[in-house]
Each structure stands twice: as structure tokens, then as C-alpha cells.
Design a protein around this motif. Structure first.
Motif, PDB file in Angstrom:
ATOM      1  N   PHE A  31       1.022  -1.341  -0.123  1.00 40.98           N
ATOM      2  CA  PHE A  31      -0.041   0.080   0.102  1.00 40.98           C
ATOM      3  C   PHE A  31       0.979   1.332   0.052  1.00 40.98           C
ATOM      4  N   ALA A  32       1.983   1.066   0.482  1.00 40.10           N
ATOM      5  CA  ALA A  32       3.032   2.356   0.537  1.00 40.10           C
ATOM      6  C   ALA A  32       3.395   2.594  -0.974  1.00 40.10           C
ATOM      7  N   LYS A  33       3.438   1.628  -1.861  1.00 39.09           N
ATOM      8  CA  LYS A  33       3.751   2.126  -3.050  1.00 39.09           C
ATOM      9  C   LYS A  33       2.379   2.629  -4.014  1.00 39.09           C
ATOM     10  N   ALA A  34       1.323   2.235  -3.484  1.00 43.13           N
ATOM     11  CA  ALA A  34      -0.055   2.708  -4.276  1.00 43.13           C
ATOM     12  C   ALA A  34       0.091   4.329  -3.849  1.00 43.13           C
ATOM     13  N   LEU A  35       0.291   4.445  -2.514  1.00 45.12           N
ATOM     14  CA  LEU A  35       0.238   5.940  -1.890  1.00 45.12           C
ATOM     15  C   LEU A  35       1.331   6.688  -2.564  1.00 45.12           C
ATOM     16  N   GLY A 288      -0.087  -7.805 -19.662  1.00 47.11           N
ATOM     17  CA  GLY A 288       1.478  -7.535 -19.707  1.00 47.11           C
ATOM     18  C   GLY A 288       1.646  -6.719 -18.255  1.00 47.11           C
ATOM     19  N   VAL A 289       0.573  -6.126 -17.619  1.00 43.72           N
ATOM     20  CA  VAL A 289       1.105  -5.101 -16.371  1.00 43.72           C
ATOM     21  C   VAL A 289       0.921  -6.176 -15.224  1.00 43.72           C
ATOM     22  N   ASN A 290       1.959  -6.006 -14.431  1.00 45.25           N
ATOM     23  CA  ASN A 290       2.397  -6.749 -13.428  1.00 45.25           C
ATOM     24  C   ASN A 290       1.080  -6.612 -12.098  1.00 45.25           C
ATOM     25  N   ALA A 291       1.143  -7.659 -11.447  1.00 45.31           N
ATOM     26  CA  ALA A 291       0.045  -7.692 -10.514  1.00 45.31           C
ATOM     27  C   ALA A 291       0.024  -6.443  -9.416  1.00 45.31           C
ATOM     28  N   THR A 292       1.138  -5.955  -9.033  1.00 44.34           N
ATOM     29  CA  THR A 292       1.331  -4.733  -8.211  1.00 44.34           C
ATOM     30  C   THR A 292       0.706  -3.727  -8.943  1.00 44.34           C
ATOM     31  N   ASP A 293       1.046  -3.328 -10.124  1.00 42.88           N
ATOM     32  CA  ASP A 293       0.631  -2.285 -10.890  1.00 42.88           C
ATOM     33  C   ASP A 293      -0.780  -2.252 -11.235  1.00 42.88           C
TER      34      ASP A 293
END
Length: 331
Positions: A31-35, A288-293
Motif C-alpha cells: 500500500f505504500a507504493k500505491a500511496l 502484460g501489466v504486473n500484479a502490483t501495478d
């Protein structure tokens, strides 16, 4: 006490269902990356433009609704129809599908429009929307059939073996969504049974359903319908340009995810929370978009679009609060 329990369950179960699916989808999420993406990696110009089309879709739906009411001898103010739509979408965030009832109640309260007749026009709208969804889905499947096949295989809904079916976590998520839809249909049938006990109501509802036959300007009705669904699609598609990891995706990719997301929001959770995220993430990964993105995209886009629905609902309530209520509540 039983009625209180039922009402409580109707309120809580959709939230629990959506919450469970969200928990499973985002259980190991950063969630830190999402923020960080939200604050530094989002192109807000594209997002604001997207929201314009989100508002437009609801406004045009209000225009179309007024058109279907006119053959019934009902002539509510255009602003009231639009604000009723705004409020209805927000109401459905609290209790899924409550919006259909709330917007009919608003016109009955402020414009002397028969509740039962207007409810019939809402049923007609839903039938037209189902036809539109069917056409859009059919075209999309024909254009991107391999993608849908791969999606079904990876989520366990295309069954190569019974063993794979019962060991796929994604299958159980889809199963829960299906159960949610069945529960929603059950309560709708119960509501219909209640209305059948009220003298004359069903006839009024049927009159509202058949109002489409007498709409004066059919080409305008069709134009409104096309504009509604085009606005919905653009509302979604423009969000791709908000992020560096999705701006390369094609219109066809957006169309596939739009169809998947449209079916996902049928599941009775607040604004499709949970099922929509699952569908969008799963399909985005196929491109092709990774799971996190993909998870970041779904989380931010759904959150902002839901916030828009809340804001419009508040706006509609505030505007309506300054209006004088009708002296009669028309059934």
C-alpha cells in the motif's frame, strides 16, 4: 426483531462480501507504493477529464429518464431527474440496488410523479441497459476472444478438470459473487411479491415499463443511450493515461476490462468493490501489466470514481433540500 435482523443483514452482507474479496485480492499488497503512485505518479489532468465523462453519463441518464416519463403524463423538472440520479448512485453505495427505489421516491416527493409508474420506467431502463451490455460484450468477445478464453482458464472458470476447479481460489471468489447475485435476485422477488399485494401498483409498474412504446423521439432516446454508454467507457478508458504502466494499453484492452468490470458490478457489493478489482486486475495482467501495478490501478481508479459518486450524491441532496416538497405522495 426478525425484520431488524433482515435489514441489518441486507446492509452488512454486501459489505462483508466486498470486504472479503478485497482482503483476498490485496492481502499481500504494498500500500505504500500505491500511496506513492497516488501522490507522485498520477497524471491528474487525465483523471479530471475522466471524471467529466463520469458526470456526463449520469446527467444524460437523467435526461433519458425524463423522456421515458413523459408518455405517462409525468413532466418532472430536468434538474430533479438529474439530482435523483446523483442520489440514487450514492444510495446504492450504502445498500446495493437501493438507488432504483430512492430516485423514484424523490420524483414522487418533489414532482408528484407516481412512484409505481416511475419504477416501471426504471425497469425499462435496466432492460435497455442489459441489451446494451449484451451488444458490447458480444462485439468485444468477437474482437478479443483469445483474451477471454485465457481469462477463464486462469481464473478457473473454464474447467479443464474437476480437480483444478475445486483447488482454484479464484473460482471460489467467482462462486461467492454468483451467490451474491442470487441473494440480490431473491430480495427483488420478495419485493415484487410485496408490490403484488398492493392494489393497482403492479398495473402502474407495467404501465411504466411499457412507456418506451410511446416515447415521442426514439432517435433521441437511442442517442441518449449511446451517449450514456460511450461516456461510461471513456470515463474508464481515460484513466489508463493517468499512469505510466497503463498508458500504453489499447482501446481494445480497455474494452475487454470495461466489459469485465461491468459484469463485476452486478455483484451486490458497494459500487462493485471487490469483484470489480478482481476482474480488472486479472484482465490487466493478461495484457502484460504486473500484479502490483494492476492492483494500484484498480485501487486508485475505483476509489476516485466512488468518491465522485459520493460527491454527486451529496450535491443532489443539498440541491433537493432547498426545493419545496410536493403536498401529495403519489403511489
Amino acid at each position: 426483531m426478525n425484520k431488524l435482523i433482515k435489514k441489518t443483514l441486507k446492509l452488512i452482507l454486501p459489505i462483508v462480501l466486498g470486504g472479503f474479496i478485497l482482503y483476498w485480492v490485496y492481502r499481500d499488497f504494498d500500500f505504500a507504493k500505491a500511496l506513492d503512485v497516488l501522490t507522485h505518479g498520477t497524471k491528474w489532468g487525465w483523471m479530471l477529464l475522466s471524471l467529466v465523462f463520469g458526470v456526463l453519463a449520469q446527467v444524460v441518464r437523467g435526461w433519458r429518464w425524463k423522456q421515458t416519463l413523459e408518455p405517462l403524463g409525468a413532466f418532472p423538472k430536468t434538474g430533479d431527474c438529474i439530482n435523483a440520479i446523483f442520489v440514487s448512485y450514492a444510495a446504492s453505495l450504502v445498500i446495493p440496488r437501493m438507488g432504483e427505489v430512492s430516485r423514484c421516491g424523490i420524483l414522487s416527493r418533489y414532482d408528484d410523479v407516481s412512484f409505481a409508474k416511475s419504477l416501471g420506467t426504471v425497469v425499462t431502463e435496466r432492460l435497455v441497459d442489459m441489451l446494451c451490455i449484451g451488444l458490447i460484450t458480444g462485439v468485444t468477445v468477437l474482437l478479443q476472444f483469445p483474451v477471454f478464453t485465457l481469462f477463464l482458464e486462469q481464473t478457473g472458470t473454464k474447467i479443464p478438470s474437476l480437480l483444478y476447479l475445486f483447488t482454484s481460489v479464484w473460482f471460489y471468489i467467482i462462486l461467492l459473487c454468483g451467490i451474491g447475485v442470487i441473494v440480490l435476485l431473491y430480495y427483488l422477488m420478495r419485493a415484487l411479491s410485496f408490490f403484488e399485494k398492493v392494489k393497482g401498483v403492479v398495473l402502474h409498474v407495467w404501465e411504466g415499463i411499457m412507456s418506451l412504446r410511446n416515447v415521442k423521439n426514439i432517435p433521441l432516446f437511442i442517442t441518449y443511450t449511446v451517449l450514456i454508454w460511450l461516456s461510461y467507457f471513456i470515463h474508464f478508458y481515460l484513466t489508463f493515461f493517468c499512469f505510466s504502466f497503463t498508458e500504453h494499453l489499447s482501446v481494445l484492452a480497455a474494452l475487454v476490462m470495461f466489459v469485465g468490470g461491468t459484469f463485476a458490478v452486478i455483484v451486490p457489493t458497494p459500487n462493485g468493490a471487490g469483484p470489480w478489482h478482481f476482474a480488472i486486475i486479472s484482465m490487466m495482467m493478461l495484457y502484460g501489466v504486473n500484479a502490483t501495478d494492476a492492483g494500484i490501478f484498480a485501487l486508485i481508479v475505483h476509489g476516485i470514481q466512488t468518491f465522485l459518486v459520493v460527491l454527486l450524491g451529496i450535491y443532489g441532496l443539498v440541491v433537493l433540500s432547498f426545493k419545496k416538497k410536493s403536498t401529495a405522495f403519489t403511489a
